[in-house]
Scaffold this active site. Structure first.
Site, short mmCIF file in Angstrom:
data_model
loop_
_atom_site.label_atom_id
_atom_site.label_comp_id
_atom_site.label_asym_id
_atom_site.label_seq_id
_atom_site.Cartn_x
_atom_site.Cartn_y
_atom_site.Cartn_z
N GLU A 1 68.51 24.81 15.10
CA GLU A 1 69.42 25.64 15.92
C GLU A 1 69.75 24.99 17.26
O GLU A 1 70.54 25.56 18.02
CB GLU A 1 68.78 27.01 16.20
CG GLU A 1 68.20 27.70 14.99
CD GLU A 1 66.75 27.35 14.72
OE1 GLU A 1 66.20 27.85 13.74
OE2 GLU A 1 66.18 26.53 15.50
N ASP B 1 60.69 33.53 12.99
CA ASP B 1 59.36 33.80 13.55
C ASP B 1 59.29 35.19 14.17
O ASP B 1 59.61 35.38 15.35
CB ASP B 1 59.01 32.74 14.59
CG ASP B 1 59.04 31.34 14.00
OD1 ASP B 1 58.97 31.23 12.76
OD2 ASP B 1 59.12 30.37 14.76
N ASP C 1 62.82 23.39 8.75
CA ASP C 1 62.57 24.21 9.93
C ASP C 1 63.49 23.78 11.08
O ASP C 1 64.02 22.68 11.10
CB ASP C 1 61.10 24.09 10.34
CG ASP C 1 60.59 25.32 11.09
OD1 ASP C 1 61.39 26.24 11.33
OD2 ASP C 1 59.38 25.36 11.40
#
Length: 817
Positions: free
Chosen positions: A459, A521, A456
């Site tokens: 970025e 998401d 996860d």
């Protein structure tokens, strides 16, 4: 009053620039040509033209620093172009490029008074001397790609001109700078512009939730936490695009990029690389996308194919947080007859939620090894969440700090940043020592029986941090590739080569080597559903065959109707996962939703021979599993503008319902099609209005398609594929299909039609084969000397036979008698 700057400067500010202006000399090496260029130096500034402020210059250019453009001919279809001021260009080795081009490309070089012509056998490269320009032509002599020059012929024709430099700048340069650099001041930039034809379409740049055709858009390649599936930014980007003119372009950098795709100048595609004094990019000729994508993979690496079990259902939420809860969900999945292969435990398996110490919380999971073993006996695997952020004060933070494995500030202390949880440092994945350290942590989990790791985030690597193996300006976009690689390699170290998989949110060019990725998401609303589909198609056209999304959306609670429609799209994606704010299990959405979910879930598992075979083929060909219609039907111009339908593999067309209405327009490309549900044969080349109640996903098989099915299963390979069902839809003159399996040799199926005789050949299967032929009546059938019982089925006929050895069937088409 502040001056309004109605028309922006190309670089956002007006600074001195140097453009390649004239070819001075050239050198030919083996497989390469060096072009020595004179440059023009301009000093533009803002000027008020009677109320309109725009960039201009009144002064004649002066001589800039001579520059070099090196053309390396990797193959007859791939040209690497590197441009820099001075006599040399940087080697520029990056982690994105792993391909080697060792075969010599024979070049034919011809010099004329006006140009240098280079031929490779597939391409002709024409370098105009003055004004300097590079043009690439295809085998038929058509212009495929051309750089912008510092001047064009129309400006040279008038005998009387007002200030020529000013005229060229305000009419031609200010929106699309030619090949050059800006290297004064704090920001160094390199840039180029190419011609964009009136009918040219542009695809790629990674996942993009907006229009599939990126013409008219500005693509800022700088990875971000998006908090949406409908934002202009994205988690996964790549500096690669495809053009309908028959080429692709890959920019070999992880620096920030700004690409204007007919957005500033409608006739130009421009690229600017930030914090760079040079350019490095690859031109890839096709001319079709099916040829361009594998050639792009030859540069940045072929996509890996995840293990077969990953193509089953993944079940998760944010977050399962107790051993008893996970075991109960597994029991409920089997009791409700919901086929499923993996349970995902998200952020709360540690002692403290989100505090990623890579250890099971002892109170929450008192016997993790026993839990994992018990789940595996029931056919389940487990995926665990983690992220690269180490919460300050945690054991992982202290250990990483002591060993020097965290990104640092200039003073040598760990770089700490804030977020929605506590402040955290983060692992420096450019450090070999840090990578081995965290791989060891993952290895301990794999040793317990964990199947894979969710990678996860990724970025947010700050460009002002200090990294062991990369410059800060390069590391922000590069971080996901190094992160993906480390987690993937740790998985392969544990489970064997070819068994690697991650569940990744961030990606950069080259990350296709380390699948798989999901859309991040999204919101539990219908509006995000179309965005997710466009993103999947765009990501596929950027060289990533495998992609998923959170069924129901991540944030918020979906309605039962949205949950079902999202699940229908999910089961016809390369991978399917239910995840988000709890609950996400299908029985929580009512009996009707659960029943429909189960139907499509069971169909997914019955289609596993097709799904897995298509996945293997995608790994070989580089094609995406979800592909826009124009990829297979480019000669049908209507398909070029369709972004809400797709081919799922080579044989099935999916037209998902993307809003609250139970109907939609469906376009069938030229040719014949078979409605998957009714088996009605339909003529293509037309639009249809289709009613689709909640339990119906519009689905069509391409004429001539071979679509294998297996028996119902609760998890992948629960039992042998016996019987194997082979469905042939509206058989044409001939066709073939390879049915792949991880443990068995490829089973070949082929057919040939001559008049009313259809000959079908099958390889050896685990047991019986059921052959179903749709779109044709079958009057009789025999295998070897044995006559088969032919039974009518809706839209066709069926027959069953012993498939444990290779067989050859002869079918007589037409009505019996």
């Amino acid at each position: 009053m502040e001056i309004t700057r109605e028309l922006p400067a190309f670089l956002g500010e007006s600074v001195p620039v140097e453009f390649a202006a004239r070819l001075e000399s050239f050198e030919v090496e083996e497989g390469a040509v060096l072009l020595r260029c004179a440059t023009n130096r301009y000093e533009p500034y803002l000027h008020d033209y009677y109320g309109t402020v725009c960039e201009t210059t009144f002064r004649e250019p002066t001589a800039g620093e001579p520059s070099t453009l090196r053309l390396d001919f990797c193959t007859p279809e791939i040209v690497r172009l590197r441009y820099a001021p001075g006599p040399e260009v940087p080697e520029n080795r990056t982690p994105m490029v792993v391909g080697r081009f060792d075969e010599k490309v024979d070049l034919t070089v011809e010099e004329t008074s006006s140009s240098l012509d280079i031929e490779t056998g597939a391409l002709r490269v024409v370098v105009a001397r003055e004004p300097f320009q590079v043009t690439i032509l295809g085998p038929e002599g058509d212009v495929v790609w051309s750089t912008r020059a510092v001047d064009i012929e129309p400006f040279r024709r008038p005998e009387d001109q007002w200030n020529p430099t000013e005229q060229r700048w305000i009419f031609y340069h200010r929106y699309a700078y030619p090949l050059g650099v800006a290297r004064e001041g704090e920001r160094k930039r390199a840039f180029f512009s190419t011609d964009l034809r009136h009918d040219e379409r542009v695809y790629g740049f990674g996942e993009g939730y907006g229009p599939l055709d990126k013409r008219g858009t500005r693509q800022r390649l700088w990875l971000q936490e998006v908090f949406s599936n409908a934002a202009p930014a994205s988690y996964k980007q790549a500096p690669f695009f495809l053009s309908s003119r028959g080429y692709g372009l890959y920019l070999n950098t992880s620096n920030a990029l700004d690409l204007r795709v007919g957005e500033l100048d409608h006739t130009a595609l421009s690229a600017t690389v930030e914090d760079a004094r040079f350019l490095d990019f690859y031109f890839v000729y096709g001319p079709t996308a099916k040829e361009i994508l594998p050639r792009y993979h030859a540069i940045t690496g072929r996509p890996a194919v995840p293990p077969k079990w990953t193509f089953g259902l993944w079940m998760g939420r944010i977050s399962y947080n107790r051993q008893e809860q996970v075991e109960n969900v597994a029991e409920e999945l089997r009791e409700h007859r919901i086929p499923c292969d993996l349970i995902h435990i998200d952020t709360d398996w540690f002692e403290h939620d989100w505090e990623c110490d890579l250890r099971f919380g002892k109170e929450k999971f008192p016997d993790p090894k026993g839990m994992l073993d018990g789940l595996r006996e029931k056919g389940f695997r487990v995926c665990l969440w983690q992220w690269p952020n180490m919460v300050v004060g945690s054991d992982m933070f202290h250990e990483g700090k002591e060993k020097g494995f965290l990104a640092k500030r200039e003073n040598g202390h760990p770089y700490v940043f804030s977020g929605f949880m506590e402040d955290a440092g983060f692992i420096d994945y450019s450090s070999p020592g840090a990578v081995e350290w965290v791989k060891g942590k993952f290895g301990d989990l794999f040793g317990m029986g964990v199947a894979c790791i969710k990678a996860d985030f990724g970025e947010g690597a700050p460009p002002d941090a200090v990294y062991a193996g990369a410059a800060g300006e390069s590391m922000h976009n590069l971080f996901p590739l190094l992160y993906n690689r480390a987690v993937f390699e740790a998985t392969e170290d544990a489970w064997g080569e070819g068994r690697g998989v991650i569940w990744g949110r961030s990606a950069w060019a080259g990350s296709q080597r380390y699948p798989l990725h999901w859309s991040g998401d999204g919101i539990a609303r219908f509006e995000d559903l179309a965005c997710v589909l466009r993103s999947a198609l765009s990501f596929g056209l950027t060289g990533f065959p495998f992609y998923s999304h959170d069924v129901g959306g991540f944030s918020g609670l979906p309605s039962p109707e949205l949950y079902v429609r999202w699940a229908q799209l999910g089961f016809f994606s390369s991978h399917v996962r239910c995840h988000g704010a709890p609950p996400r299990e299908p029985w929580a959405y009512g009996e009707k939703a659960e029943r429909i979910f189960r139907f499509y879930d069971e169909l997914r598992y019955r289609l596993m021979p097709y799904v897995w075979s298509e996945a293997v083929e995608c790994g070989h060909s580089g094609m995406p599993m979800l592909r826009p219609l124009f990829l297979d039907f480019g000669d049908d111009p209507t398909t070029h503008g369709i972004e809400d339908q797709y081919m799922f593999g080579r044989g099935l067309l999916v037209a998902p319902i993307l809003d609250e209405r139970d109907r939609r327009l469906v376009y069938l490309p030229h040719g014949r099609w078979v409605d998957y549900w009714t088996k009605e044969v339909l003529e293509g080349g037309r639009w249809m209005e289709v009613d689709a109640p909640l339990d119906t996903l519009p689905l069509y098989a391409r004429a001539g398609a071979v679509v294998p099915h297996g028996p119902a299963m609760q998890y992948v390979d629960e039992r042998p594929c016996d019987p194997l069902t082979v469905e042939i839809y509206a058989p044409e003159w001939e066709g073939s299909y390879g049915i792949h399996d991880e443990q068995e040799p490829t089973l070949a199926v082929s057919y040939r039609r001559e008049g009313d005789l259809l000959t079908v050949e099958t390889g050896a299967a685990p047991g019986e084969i059921e052959l179903l032929v749709y779109g044709e009546a079958v009057a009789g059938a025999r295998v070897d000397e044995e006559t088969l019982d032919v039974r009518p089925v809706a839209g066709g006929a069926g027959m069953r036979f012993d498939g444990t050895r290779a067989r050859k069937l002869h079918l007589r088409l037409g009505d019996a008698g």
